[in-house]
Design a protein around this motif. Structure first.
Motif, mmCIF file in Angstrom:
data_model
loop_
_atom_site.group_PDB
_atom_site.id
_atom_site.type_symbol
_atom_site.label_atom_id
_atom_site.label_comp_id
_atom_site.label_asym_id
_atom_site.label_seq_id
_atom_site.Cartn_x
_atom_site.Cartn_y
_atom_site.Cartn_z
ATOM 1 N N GLU A 127 10.282 58.528 113.034
ATOM 2 C CA GLU A 127 10.901 57.220 113.254
ATOM 3 C C GLU A 127 12.291 57.433 113.843
ATOM 4 O O GLU A 127 13.141 58.106 113.239
ATOM 5 N N SER A 171 7.641 46.353 116.478
ATOM 6 C CA SER A 171 8.091 47.204 115.374
ATOM 7 C C SER A 171 7.614 46.689 114.025
ATOM 8 O O SER A 171 7.298 47.478 113.126
ATOM 9 N N VAL A 182 15.940 45.773 113.932
ATOM 10 C CA VAL A 182 15.496 47.029 114.514
ATOM 11 C C VAL A 182 16.668 47.757 115.182
ATOM 12 O O VAL A 182 17.510 47.153 115.840
ATOM 13 N N GLY A 183 16.740 49.053 114.953
ATOM 14 C CA GLY A 183 17.806 49.875 115.521
ATOM 15 C C GLY A 183 19.021 50.014 114.643
ATOM 16 O O GLY A 183 19.912 50.807 114.947
ATOM 17 N N ARG A 184 19.084 49.256 113.515
ATOM 18 C CA ARG A 184 20.250 49.312 112.645
ATOM 19 C C ARG A 184 19.928 49.771 111.228
ATOM 20 O O ARG A 184 20.830 50.027 110.442
ATOM 21 N N VAL A 198 15.035 55.654 114.526
ATOM 22 C CA VAL A 198 16.275 55.023 114.082
ATOM 23 C C VAL A 198 16.846 55.712 112.858
ATOM 24 O O VAL A 198 18.060 55.945 112.759
ATOM 25 N N THR A 199 15.980 56.049 111.894
ATOM 26 C CA THR A 199 16.454 56.574 110.610
ATOM 27 C C THR A 199 16.493 58.095 110.560
ATOM 28 O O THR A 199 16.872 58.661 109.535
ATOM 29 N N LYS A 227 14.518 46.632 106.735
ATOM 30 C CA LYS A 227 14.835 46.466 108.156
ATOM 31 C C LYS A 227 15.884 45.389 108.403
ATOM 32 O O LYS A 227 16.976 45.662 108.877
ATOM 33 N N ARG A 244 18.840 62.592 116.053
ATOM 34 C CA ARG A 244 18.442 62.580 117.462
ATOM 35 C C ARG A 244 18.480 63.961 118.101
ATOM 36 O O ARG A 244 17.792 64.202 119.079
#
Length: 324
Positions: free
Chosen positions: A263, A69, A108-110, A265-266, A102, A269
């Protein structure tokens, strides 16, 4: 306890990097060695900054560095930043993207905002002179090294306004006259950048084919930009804001549609939420290009839409419940 790297994330990041290759090759053809210098500086800064943060958190480097990432963020920043900028600008942009965009949110993922766009927006606001200095014909390797690491007055001989700059500041020429006389105009969009956009479109279609991304956000962004530029287009007069094709194949449109707005995560969904996210981003890009203070506006459009992602997600879920 240290979390194990997610092999699915590593695979998807590898495919994203592979999909960037056509766009990077087109940028290398357009800008020469300066693109490789941007890539080297951004990648080095991303890995070092992420490694430093992981060390401070007493986490293993391999846990996060192996997922790819950080490299994806570095590549997108290197492709977005102007060539021949001083070496410290890509380093600052990438460090802000990784350290603040980040890792400040937990990794990553948060993260709440697209990291690459956080870094890009930071240097755009902090160093507007360097960020709006786009060179013309690509210099050789030695000249590029001198400009990036030492500095040179020669950049004044290389610099030229972009298509979006020329369109924004035009007061008297028709669009046809601009295409004939302005060095930033090509056949349907920006000179050279129309091929770069086609290359990133090819990479985006590859990601769609491999099901790394869904079609909703790219389709929404391109449809939104096309629709609003069509509504605001008044032909080829001197007060024209440009045709839909001009907007689709200028600036960073295709990279924004397939590599930034997607992207996971941001952004939202739910499918309908992704579509709304893309439509909003396309509208904001057009508004900033046309009436804002910055020629392109992709970074600000994406960051603003990141703020709306939770609301769009809730609306999409409510729509699903009503449909049932």
């Amino acid at each position: 306890m240290t979390a194990k790297p997610d092999p699915r994330l590593r695979t998807s990041m590898g495919l994203v990097l592979l999909a960037c290759v056509p766009g990077l090759l087109a940028l290398f053809w357009l800008h020469g060695w300066s693109l490789l210098l941007n890539l080297l500086l951004c990648a080095s800064a991303a890995l070092l900054c992420e490694g430093l943060v992981l060390t401070l958190r007493a986490q293993q480097w391999s846990t996060a560095l192996n997922d790819g990432s950080a490299l994806v963020t570095a590549v997108l920043l290197a492709a977005a930043l102007p060539p021949l900028t001083p070496w410290w600008l890509p380093v600052i942009a990438t460090s802000v993207a990784i350290g603040i965009g980040k890792q400040a949110f937990g990794g990553v993922g948060r993260n709440l905002f697209n990291p690459a766009m956080v870094g890009y927006a930071f240097v755009l606001l902090s160093f507007p002179l360097q960020m709006n200095h786009w060179p013309g014909p690509a210099p050789g390797l030695l000249d590029s090294l001198q400009q990036v690491f030492i500095g040179s007055d020669q950049i004044d001989a290389w610099a030229r306004p972009t298509l979006l700059d020329g369109l924004r500041h035009n007061r008297s020429l028709t669009i046809d006259e601009l295409f004939a006389s302005h060095p930033g105009f090509g056949s349907i969009g920006g000179r050279g950048s129309e091929w770069v956009n086609l290359a990133f479109l090819l990479g985006g279609l590859f990601l769609l084919q491999r099901k790394v991304i869904s079609w909703h956000a790219p389709a929404g962004l391109l449809a939104g930009l096309f629709l609003f530029s069509l509504l605001g287009w008044n032909g080829s007069g001197s007060d024209s804001n440009g045709s839909p094709l001009l907007h689709l194949f200028s600036g960073s449109t295709m990279m924004a549609a397939f590599f930034i707005a997607t992207e996971p995560v941001t952004g939202p969904r739910q499918e309908w939420a992704k579509l709304g996210f893309g439509l909003g981003a396309g509208l904001l890009i057009y508004l900033i290009r046309t009436w804002g203070s910055y020629p392109d506006g992709t970074a600000f459009a994406i960051l603003l839409m990141n703020l709306t992602a939770p609301s769009l997600e809730r609306l999409a879920l409510q729509r699903q419940r009503v449909a049932r």
